[in-house]
Design an enzyme around this catalytic site. Structure first.
Site, PDB file in Angstrom:
ATOM      1  N   HIS A  57       0.846  -1.202   0.000  1.00 41.07           N
ATOM      2  CA  HIS A  57       0.000   0.000   0.000  1.00 41.07           C
ATOM      3  C   HIS A  57       0.872   1.239   0.000  1.00 41.07           C
ATOM      4  CE1 HIS A  57       0.430   1.010   4.355  1.00 41.07           C
ATOM      5  NE2 HIS A  57       0.403  -0.286   4.566  1.00 41.07           N
TER       6      HIS A  57
ATOM      7  N   ASP B 271       0.001   4.486   1.087  1.00 43.41           N
ATOM      8  CA  ASP B 271      -0.187   5.510   2.111  1.00 43.41           C
ATOM      9  C   ASP B 271       0.599   5.182   3.372  1.00 43.41           C
ATOM     10  OD1 ASP B 271      -2.015   3.323   2.461  1.00 43.41           O
ATOM     11  OD2 ASP B 271      -3.028   4.480   4.009  1.00 43.41           O
TER      12      ASP B 271
ATOM     13  N   ASP C 181       6.291   1.405   6.793  1.00 40.19           N
ATOM     14  CA  ASP C 181       4.984   0.776   6.638  1.00 40.19           C
ATOM     15  C   ASP C 181       4.160   1.673   5.710  1.00 40.19           C
ATOM     16  OD1 ASP C 181       2.504  -0.435   6.897  1.00 40.19           O
ATOM     17  OD2 ASP C 181       2.130   0.363   8.906  1.00 40.19           O
TER      18      ASP C 181
ATOM     19  N   GLU D  99      -4.760   2.164   2.830  1.00 37.97           N
ATOM     20  CA  GLU D  99      -4.849   0.935   3.630  1.00 37.97           C
ATOM     21  C   GLU D  99      -5.018   1.260   5.100  1.00 37.97           C
ATOM     22  OE1 GLU D  99      -3.121  -2.299   6.183  1.00 37.97           O
ATOM     23  OE2 GLU D  99      -2.451  -0.240   5.926  1.00 37.97           O
ATOM     24  N   GLU D 100      -4.353   2.330   5.555  1.00 31.57           N
ATOM     25  CA  GLU D 100      -4.269   2.590   6.985  1.00 31.57           C
ATOM     26  C   GLU D 100      -5.579   3.054   7.620  1.00 31.57           C
ATOM     27  OE1 GLU D 100      -1.888   1.652   8.618  1.00 31.57           O
ATOM     28  OE2 GLU D 100      -0.028   1.751   7.480  1.00 31.57           O
TER      29      GLU D 100
ATOM     30  N   ASP E 215       3.759  -6.350   3.403  1.00 28.38           N
ATOM     31  CA  ASP E 215       3.331  -5.416   4.439  1.00 28.38           C
ATOM     32  C   ASP E 215       3.474  -5.978   5.845  1.00 28.38           C
ATOM     33  OD1 ASP E 215       2.308  -3.085   5.525  1.00 28.38           O
ATOM     34  OD2 ASP E 215       0.221  -3.663   5.242  1.00 28.38           O
TER      35      ASP E 215
ATOM     36  N   HIS F 145       3.484   3.148  13.317  1.00 31.57           N
ATOM     37  CA  HIS F 145       2.376   4.074  13.573  1.00 31.57           C
ATOM     38  C   HIS F 145       2.700   5.079  14.675  1.00 31.57           C
ATOM     39  CE1 HIS F 145      -0.941   1.293  11.699  1.00 31.57           C
ATOM     40  NE2 HIS F 145       0.102   1.486  10.909  1.00 31.57           N
TER      41      HIS F 145
END
Length: 480
Positions: free
Chosen positions: A73, A75, A112, A142-143, A166, A455
């Site tokens: 992904h 983003d 990520d 995706e997030e 991922d 994150h």
């Protein structure tokens, strides 16, 4: 960073770090990928959702081998420390090397899933690697909603084997994941004129580790919203408490690291509230000594505000937050060590003068348990009069122990590195869950290099394990 080995991979990741790519705002990275595909004379298409697909022919001798799908992904989660000035819509990610790790200066790194994207571009850019025909799929958002995976239409992909890039630990091969659902609770309240005979203060919880609300939920980390509610509930049990504001957390899939409230207590309780905070700090430092070494809490006096939340709603909200289910709810019986069901009290915010909004995120590898957890949250906040809504959610990915691609990767790993990889499921949401509903015959697996603190601004990517990840991917593609 681009001088690290293998340069083919790190240079691609360095270039990606220069392109802003917040979730739901991926126009710049989409344009970058479209130009990259065009410059490399690859068939490049973009669907109405924003997903970019590049098709690369097989290298000589591999023309008759089945097509392989590589997927990542585009983003990234955009989190920064409070004292850092960074515009995620304009500024590049500032990376640096710290021993064995690549990090970012006060922000999330975006490994990520930027390193997965970089691996795909590095494979397609190489003139030396051997591989079958490739379909390289870059998905959006995706997030925050798995929007790209939801929007991918059946029939877009022709390959029957998919390698998702991922994952976050280099010696682990994932063959299953949890499904998830978000819950939005909106509580309406009336304001009252702020009493004159009260002590007004601002209290903050900060310095927590945070992390991914799926992969890190079982690591014993504290949730800033829960800690702040715990302190306020203790005060509310002893004296009148009037809430002015509550602001904690930002993203549904991140364990909140900071939370702040402005509140008031009777003037006679002014010194006692400071004493209670000291007791609270001592309790938390003792309780979370192993997982939250940087925890801090602060209390400072503020000026009297114009309005406060009405007394009854203050108590209802604080008690509901204090009692809200959070963290691990149940462990998986069939796969020891795997979290089955969890919930994250992701954010609490005053969205205007009369509404407070609470967002929680539930995950489970068992569909009924996922909805039961969401219902538990709904019951908690409906009991205080909140309006409760649930997202559509996303499905889990049922593990396939007989996966051919998983066994191929495991064989390559053992041959290359002299030890066995771990085949397992993960308590995070992966796009593979949605791909499995649209391509039920597709054999899928998820792999990746080691990264930690995902994150959060502590996100870091292990240099040596990234090299191993690349070596493994190259070997597997050649074998396929």
């Amino acid at each position: 960073m681009k001088n690290l080995e293998p340069k083919a991979l790190w240079s691609q990741f360095d270039a990606i770090c220069q392109v802003p790519r917040p979730s739901k705002k991926e126009k710049q990275i989409i344009a970058y990928l479209q130009k990259w595909g065009k410059d490399h004379k690859l068939e490049t298409t973009t669907d109405e959702t924003g997903n970019v697909l590049m098709r690369m022919p097989a290298t000589p001798g591999y023309e008759n081998h089945p097509t392989v799908v590589l997927q990542a992904h585009m983003d990234m989660v955009c989190e920064k420390n409070g004292d850092v000035k960074h515009d995620f819509l304009k500024d590049p990610i500032e990376t640096y090397i710290d021993g064995e790790w690549v990090k970012a200066k006060g922000t999330t790194l975006g490994a990520d899933n930027g390193i997965g994207m970089a691996a795909m571009l590095a494979v397609m850019d190489s003139k030396e690697l051997k591989h079958p025909a490739l379909e390289c799929l870059f998905t959006v958002d995706e997030e925050t909603g798995l929007t790209g995976a939801f929007g991918l239409k059946p029939g877009t992909l022709t390959g029957k084997t998919l390698i998702n890039l991922d994952s976050e630990t280099e010696n682990q091969i994932f063959i299953g994941c949890a499904g998830g659902i978000d819950t939005l609770c909106t509580l309406r309240f009336r304001r009252a004129e702020a009493p004159k005979d009260m002590f007004y203060f601002r209290v903050a919880v900060k310095g927590l580790s945070g992390g991914h609300s799926g992969d890190d939920i079982n690591k014993g980390r504290a949730n800033a919203n829960k800690l702040l509610a715990r302190f306020l509930a203790k005060v509310a049990n002893q004296t009148e408490l009037r809430l002015v504001s509550f602001d904690g957390g930002n993203l549904r899939n991140a364990i909140p690291r900071e939370a702040t409230a402005v509140a008031a207590v009777p003037m006679s309780y002014k010194e006692e509230v400071r004493i209670q905070l000291n007791h609270f700090i001592a309790d938390i430092e003792n309780e979370y000594s192993a997982t939250e070494p940087n925890f801090a809490a602060e209390l400072e006096s503020t000026k009297r505000t114009a309005y406060v939340m009405e007394r009854a709603t203050t108590r209802k909200l604080i008690y509901a937050l204090d009692g809200c289910p959070n963290a691990v709810h149940r462990m998986c019986i069939d796969m020891p060590g795997l979290v089955e069901t969890s919930s994250n009290l992701a954010s609490v915010k005053m969205i205007d003068e009369n509404h407070v909004q609470i967002v929680t995120s539930q995950r489970s590898s068992v569909e009924p348990a996922k909805y039961a957890m969401a219902q538990m949250i709904e019951s908690q906040f409906k009991a205080i009069g909140a309006k409760v809504e649930h997202s559509d959610g996303y499905p889990g990915w049922k593990p396939n122990p007989k996966s051919a691609i998983a066994n191929t990767i495991a064989e390559s790993y053992e041959r290359l590195f002299g030890k066995k990889a771990v085949i397992k499921a993960i308590h995070a949401g992966l796009e593979c869950g949605l791909f499995s509903t649209k391509y039920p015959e597709m054999d899928m697996v998820s792999v990746g290099p080691t990264m930690r603190g995902v994150h959060s601004p502590d996100e870091r990517l292990h240099i040596g394990d990234t090299q191993k990840f690349w070596t493994l991917l190259v070997d597997v593609l050649e074998r396929l």
